[in-house]
Scaffold this active site. Structure first.
Site, mmCIF file in Angstrom:
data_model
loop_
_atom_site.group_PDB
_atom_site.id
_atom_site.type_symbol
_atom_site.label_atom_id
_atom_site.label_comp_id
_atom_site.label_asym_id
_atom_site.label_seq_id
_atom_site.Cartn_x
_atom_site.Cartn_y
_atom_site.Cartn_z
ATOM 1 N NE ARG A 32 -4.236 -1.790 1.619
ATOM 2 C CZ ARG A 32 -5.280 -1.944 2.422
ATOM 3 N NH1 ARG A 32 -5.438 -1.111 3.418
ATOM 4 N NH2 ARG A 32 -6.154 -2.886 2.231
ATOM 5 C CG ASP A 143 -13.522 6.938 9.469
ATOM 6 O OD1 ASP A 143 -14.196 5.894 9.512
ATOM 7 O OD2 ASP A 143 -12.302 6.938 9.171
HETATM 8 C C1 LIG Z 1 -13.843 -1.411 8.282
HETATM 9 S S1 LIG Z 1 -14.401 0.233 8.511
HETATM 10 C C2 LIG Z 1 -15.921 -0.076 9.422
HETATM 11 C C3 LIG Z 1 -17.050 0.816 8.954
HETATM 12 C C4 LIG Z 1 -18.390 0.572 9.671
HETATM 13 N N1 LIG Z 1 -18.298 0.806 11.082
HETATM 14 C C5 LIG Z 1 -18.897 -0.809 9.401
HETATM 15 O O1 LIG Z 1 -18.845 -1.683 10.279
HETATM 16 O O2 LIG Z 1 -19.367 -1.071 8.272
HETATM 17 C C6 LIG Z 1 -13.288 0.832 9.793
HETATM 18 C C7 LIG Z 1 -13.223 2.356 9.881
HETATM 19 O O3 LIG Z 1 -12.574 2.707 11.103
HETATM 20 C C8 LIG Z 1 -11.794 3.865 10.874
HETATM 21 N N2 LIG Z 1 -10.756 3.979 11.919
HETATM 22 C C9 LIG Z 1 -9.660 3.213 12.096
HETATM 23 N N3 LIG Z 1 -8.927 3.655 13.140
HETATM 24 C C10 LIG Z 1 -9.596 4.719 13.658
HETATM 25 C C11 LIG Z 1 -9.356 5.608 14.747
HETATM 26 N N4 LIG Z 1 -8.264 5.495 15.525
HETATM 27 N N5 LIG Z 1 -10.242 6.589 14.972
HETATM 28 C C12 LIG Z 1 -11.344 6.726 14.205
HETATM 29 N N6 LIG Z 1 -11.633 5.923 13.158
HETATM 30 C C13 LIG Z 1 -10.768 4.925 12.886
HETATM 31 C C14 LIG Z 1 -11.245 3.644 9.472
HETATM 32 O O4 LIG Z 1 -10.833 4.852 8.854
HETATM 33 C C15 LIG Z 1 -12.427 2.974 8.769
HETATM 34 O O5 LIG Z 1 -13.211 3.886 8.051
#
Ligand SMILES: C[S@@+](CC[C@H](N)C(=O)[O-])C[C@H]1O[C@@H](n2cnc3c(N)ncnc32)[C@H](O)[C@@H]1O
Length: 272
Positions: A32, A143
């Protein structure tokens, strides 16, 4: 990417946002970031890391996190959560609030990705209160990825992405446009009025005023180690109202974490 470069990057990412890049992720990180190196004309990983650290605006760090995090999501993902809310939680919640003459509902999609999750929560809530007088509903959607938040705020999805939305609700909450010959769906004004998007790093201060009625933090904690998950879960506890719920993702149980939630069913926990 040397072992040392990988350690530097994984330490930085862990400190900043709690994401745990264990050894098995090395190839993914390399692949990536290689693209980012090419685009930015960086010759080596140390040169790139130096640049990330020197950028005091934090933009380059955001790009780094964006390229490493997984944003996979969908409308009404993990349908049993929405069914549980509709059939069991909302009737009780509304009843309890009505008795107290409190018509305010507050919830949070923590790690909202491209918006499908908070918009689904808003649909579920608007459907639950339809025809039942005036309710003041807000879904906070946050996010760490500024790029994904832009997509979420636009609220425009292709036909495939809105597939899981039931037909009746699609007609009510999504506006169909045609772009050339493609169908695209834009979230309605009624959804936009309910969902508020904000940048928020779960590892930092939140500045969120509780109490909240429920929190979705699904498929986010999976990237964190146990101690980070424990801290997070207990901070969620502090924000929830008594009777409030925490929903986690299908592979994120609170087993092995010290907390005071009551277990309701897999991935659903209640603050007594
Ligand atoms: C796999 S997605 C899940 C989206 C949704 N909650 C779902 O279950 O469909 C994970 C999200 O968590 C966010 N994320 C990861 N680490 C984070 C952090 N420290 N603070 C806020 N958001 C975070 C990522 O940017 C991503 O958009």
């Amino acid at each position: 990417m040397s072992e040392r470069d990988f350690r530097r990057i994984s330490d930085l990412v862990y400190e900043h946002c709690g994401i745990n890049l264990h050894d098995g992720k090395k190839e993914l990180v390399r692949a990536r970031l290689a693209k980012r190196l090419r685009l930015g004309n960086f010759k080596t990983f140390p040169e790139y890391i130096k640049h990330v650290l020197a950028d005091k605006t934090g933009n380059e760090f955001s790009i780094l996190i964006d390229s490493l995090s997984t944003n996979l999501t969908s409308f009404f993902r993990e349908g049993q959560h929405f069914e549980f809310m509709r059939e069991e939680f909302f009737p009780l919640l509304l009843e309890r609030k009505r008795k107290k003459r409190n018509f305010r509902i507050r919830c949070w999609s923590a790690g909202c990705s491209s918006g499908e999750e908070p918009y689904s929560m808003a649909v579920a809530l608007l459907e639950a209160v339809a025809g039942q007088g005036r309710w003041d509903i807000k879904v906070l959607a946050t996010d760490i990825s500024t790029k994904i938040l832009e997509t979420a705020k636009k609220g425009i999805y292709n036909e495939e992405r809105v597939g899981p939305v039931p037909k009746l609700q699609k007609n009510k909450y999504l506006v169909l446009h045609r772009e050339n010959k493609r169908k695209v769906f834009e979230v309605s004004k009624s959804l936009r009025e309910v969902v508020i998007f904000k940048y928020l790093n779960l590892m930092k201060d939140w500045l969120i005023k509780g109490p909240l009625d429920f929190i979705f933090c699904r498929n986010v904690m999976i990237y964190f180690d146990k101690s980070t998950q424990e801290r997070l879960v207990n901070r969620f506890w502090g924000l929830l109202d008594s009777g409030g719920l925490l929903f986690t993702g299908h592979s994120e149980s609170l087993t092995g974490i010290e907390h005071k939630f009551n277990y309701i069913q897999p991935t659903i926990y209640m603050k007594p």
